[in-house]
Design an enzyme around this catalytic site. Sequence first.
Site, mmCIF file in Angstrom:
data_model
loop_
_atom_site.group_PDB
_atom_site.id
_atom_site.type_symbol
_atom_site.label_atom_id
_atom_site.label_comp_id
_atom_site.label_asym_id
_atom_site.label_seq_id
_atom_site.Cartn_x
_atom_site.Cartn_y
_atom_site.Cartn_z
ATOM 1 N N ARG A 1 -32.551 25.020 104.457
ATOM 2 C CA ARG A 1 -31.960 26.280 104.910
ATOM 3 C C ARG A 1 -32.988 27.408 105.030
ATOM 4 O O ARG A 1 -32.697 28.462 105.585
ATOM 5 C CB ARG A 1 -30.826 26.695 103.955
ATOM 6 C CG ARG A 1 -29.559 25.888 104.167
ATOM 7 C CD ARG A 1 -28.570 26.067 103.030
ATOM 8 N NE ARG A 1 -28.952 25.302 101.840
ATOM 9 C CZ ARG A 1 -28.281 25.326 100.688
ATOM 10 N NH1 ARG A 1 -27.221 26.095 100.558
ATOM 11 N NH2 ARG A 1 -28.674 24.589 99.655
ATOM 12 N N GLY B 1 -31.549 13.487 95.686
ATOM 13 C CA GLY B 1 -30.630 14.335 94.923
ATOM 14 C C GLY B 1 -31.183 14.706 93.558
ATOM 15 O O GLY B 1 -32.189 14.161 93.095
ATOM 16 N N THR B 2 -30.491 15.652 92.913
ATOM 17 C CA THR B 2 -31.015 16.223 91.670
ATOM 18 C C THR B 2 -31.038 15.221 90.506
ATOM 19 O O THR B 2 -31.923 15.289 89.646
ATOM 20 C CB THR B 2 -30.220 17.487 91.280
ATOM 21 O OG1 THR B 2 -28.815 17.250 91.461
ATOM 22 C CG2 THR B 2 -30.618 18.662 92.141
ATOM 23 N N ASN C 1 -75.629 44.899 108.615
ATOM 24 C CA ASN C 1 -75.962 43.769 107.746
ATOM 25 C C ASN C 1 -75.938 42.438 108.459
ATOM 26 O O ASN C 1 -76.356 41.433 107.911
ATOM 27 C CB ASN C 1 -74.988 43.724 106.543
ATOM 28 C CG ASN C 1 -73.532 43.600 106.980
ATOM 29 O OD1 ASN C 1 -73.172 44.008 108.084
ATOM 30 N ND2 ASN C 1 -72.724 43.027 106.132
HETATM 31 C C1 UD1 Z 1 -27.471 22.756 92.857
HETATM 32 C C2 UD1 Z 1 -26.284 22.189 92.049
HETATM 33 C C3 UD1 Z 1 -25.151 23.197 92.049
HETATM 34 C C4 UD1 Z 1 -25.624 24.540 91.528
HETATM 35 C C5 UD1 Z 1 -26.851 25.024 92.306
HETATM 36 C C6 UD1 Z 1 -27.404 26.242 91.635
HETATM 37 C C7 UD1 Z 1 -26.451 19.770 92.418
HETATM 38 C C8 UD1 Z 1 -25.874 18.615 93.105
HETATM 39 N N1 UD1 Z 1 -25.867 20.962 92.638
HETATM 40 O O1 UD1 Z 1 -27.004 22.887 94.202
HETATM 41 O O2 UD1 Z 1 -24.085 22.714 91.230
HETATM 42 O O3 UD1 Z 1 -24.581 25.497 91.624
HETATM 43 O O4 UD1 Z 1 -27.871 23.990 92.306
HETATM 44 O O5 UD1 Z 1 -28.584 26.630 92.244
HETATM 45 O O6 UD1 Z 1 -27.390 19.620 91.665
HETATM 46 N N2 UD1 Z 1 -34.216 18.866 94.228
HETATM 47 C C9 UD1 Z 1 -35.141 17.874 94.030
HETATM 48 N N3 UD1 Z 1 -34.935 16.658 94.596
HETATM 49 C C10 UD1 Z 1 -33.833 16.366 95.342
HETATM 50 C C11 UD1 Z 1 -32.892 17.419 95.552
HETATM 51 C C12 UD1 Z 1 -33.105 18.651 94.976
HETATM 52 O O7 UD1 Z 1 -36.151 18.071 93.357
HETATM 53 O O8 UD1 Z 1 -33.735 15.240 95.818
HETATM 54 C C13 UD1 Z 1 -34.457 20.183 93.621
HETATM 55 C C14 UD1 Z 1 -34.575 21.301 94.660
HETATM 56 O O9 UD1 Z 1 -35.932 21.476 95.029
HETATM 57 C C15 UD1 Z 1 -34.030 22.510 93.906
HETATM 58 C C16 UD1 Z 1 -33.075 21.909 92.881
HETATM 59 O O10 UD1 Z 1 -33.354 20.531 92.822
HETATM 60 O O11 UD1 Z 1 -35.048 23.226 93.229
HETATM 61 C C17 UD1 Z 1 -31.622 22.108 93.316
HETATM 62 O O12 UD1 Z 1 -31.459 21.560 94.611
HETATM 63 P P1 UD1 Z 1 -30.691 22.353 95.758
HETATM 64 O O13 UD1 Z 1 -30.701 21.522 96.983
HETATM 65 O O14 UD1 Z 1 -31.170 23.739 95.857
HETATM 66 O O15 UD1 Z 1 -29.215 22.304 95.118
HETATM 67 P P2 UD1 Z 1 -27.975 23.191 95.462
HETATM 68 O O16 UD1 Z 1 -27.297 22.663 96.668
HETATM 69 O O17 UD1 Z 1 -28.353 24.610 95.475
HETATM 70 CA CA CA Z 2 -30.222 25.757 95.395
#
Ligand code: UD1
Ligand code: CA
Length: 447
Positions: free
Chosen positions: A15, A80-81, A385
């Site tokens: 985004r 994913g996280t 210079n």
């Molecule tokens: C995430 C949470 C959401 C929370 C929000 C707050 C999940 C599924 N959701 O959503 O509940 O309200 O954060 O900010 O976790 N990242 C990785 N590897 C990946 C995906 C993400 O390292 O494969 C890292 C991103 O760089 C980021 C963090 O994890 O720093 C969160 O990821 P992001 O995509 O921003 O999650 P949100 O959709 O904001």
């Molecule tokens: Ca986020």
Amino acid sequence: MTTAGIILAAGKGTRMKSNLPKMLHKVAGVALVGHVVRIMRIAGIEDINVVVSSDIADSAELHEPLLPGVRISVQAEQLGTADALQAARSAVASADTIVVAPADMILVAGELVRQMIDQHISSDSLATVLGARVDDPAGMGRIQLDDSGRPSAILEEHEAGEQLLHSKLINTAWYCFDNRWIWDELDKVNAADTGEFYLPRVIAAAASEDRSGVVVSNDPDTGLGVNDRVQLSRVESIMRKRTNEAHMASGVTISDPAATYIDIDVEIGADTTVGPGSHIGTQSIIGSGVVIGPNTQITGSRVGDNAIIDGARVFDSIVGEGASVGSNALLRHGAELKPRSKIGNLAEIKNSVIGSGSSVSHFSYVGDTVVGENVNIGAGTITCNYDGKDKHRTVIKDDVLIGSSTMLIAPVTIGKAARTGAGSVVRSDVMAGDTVAGVPAKSIKSK
Ligand code: UD1
Ligand code: CA
């Protein structure tokens, strides 16, 4: 009890619409990931690990904002996280508790993180989440509480039911986990319908053992993340307001905080005044009793006590005690002003030392030069210079008087107490005490 921190920073940040990974975008002079490292250090976490994608693991842009001792783990594919956390598993094997944070929630106070850790440990929880009550929860995961006020689950916006969607209690994605418990639970997380593995799922597992916890921040700013550039600017302005207020609390006068831009990691002494339109870049150290601005820019520089920098730009330079730098002057690339020297309107000083009590008042360029003490350089003087191929040095000894519009063709040395006439073109060294004038300059001193 040992605690290790893990920052998840491997996401693409689509985004942001940027070629730069999101966590390297800067707020108040420091990349997002660097802010999270600093929050963890304030919370008392020494062992900090950052999970990144393989393409930037070795890049200078990543390492620059990290503090010493921070380690890197790599997530091979952005699944994913929950998957991102797996990447740091072996790095934190010896910890009892882990604190996990995203790279994009940087308004969380270190003290609040400390409070979460303390509550997590004292309540013997398996998982504790940091929640925030916000005005606009759009796009955030929501924390579902049971009747006793414990978190029973965290659901993403697209999964939450009507009732939970109305909740303004969001998941900041800062958590504490029991390090012996979390890894088996991660293995059990199923892919969401987006195909990603969601870390917040583990809250429900901890809740099923009655060992989930939540700490709620009532400061709505805590829940502000950076997912796009509008949010980036919003977070930046809050960060700047906090930084300005911290400096004011320690004795700095800021006449118009809304128009004053001070990065993080800047030191400013008491009784310094910063005027509107001024920017002070990260890593700068400003003494006390200094007058800065209005409309001044200082980056990567040191400024001594009682100096005055009024409407100038100072980059990677040193301004000595009581020195003054006037309107539209430019100091750059290792300029060093000794105490009580004076640089004035539209003068540019590069990679040069200006001795104490010396003055370069108007329209001059001084580059690759060493100027002694009590020298006066007249308006429009240029140290020539560069010969088109190489840079050369100029040396101007103590007590010299350089006439207006003198061209000093480097390499050249002007001896102690020598003088040059207005408009001279000095091609060869001038002896101490001599006076030269003309084109090319010749001695005009009567024998
Ligand atoms: C995430 C949470 C959401 C929370 C929000 C707050 C999940 C599924 N959701 O959503 O509940 O309200 O954060 O900010 O976790 N990242 C990785 N590897 C990946 C995906 C993400 O390292 O494969 C890292 C991103 O760089 C980021 C963090 O994890 O720093 C969160 O990821 P992001 O995509 O921003 O999650 P949100 O959709 O904001
Ligand atoms: Ca986020």
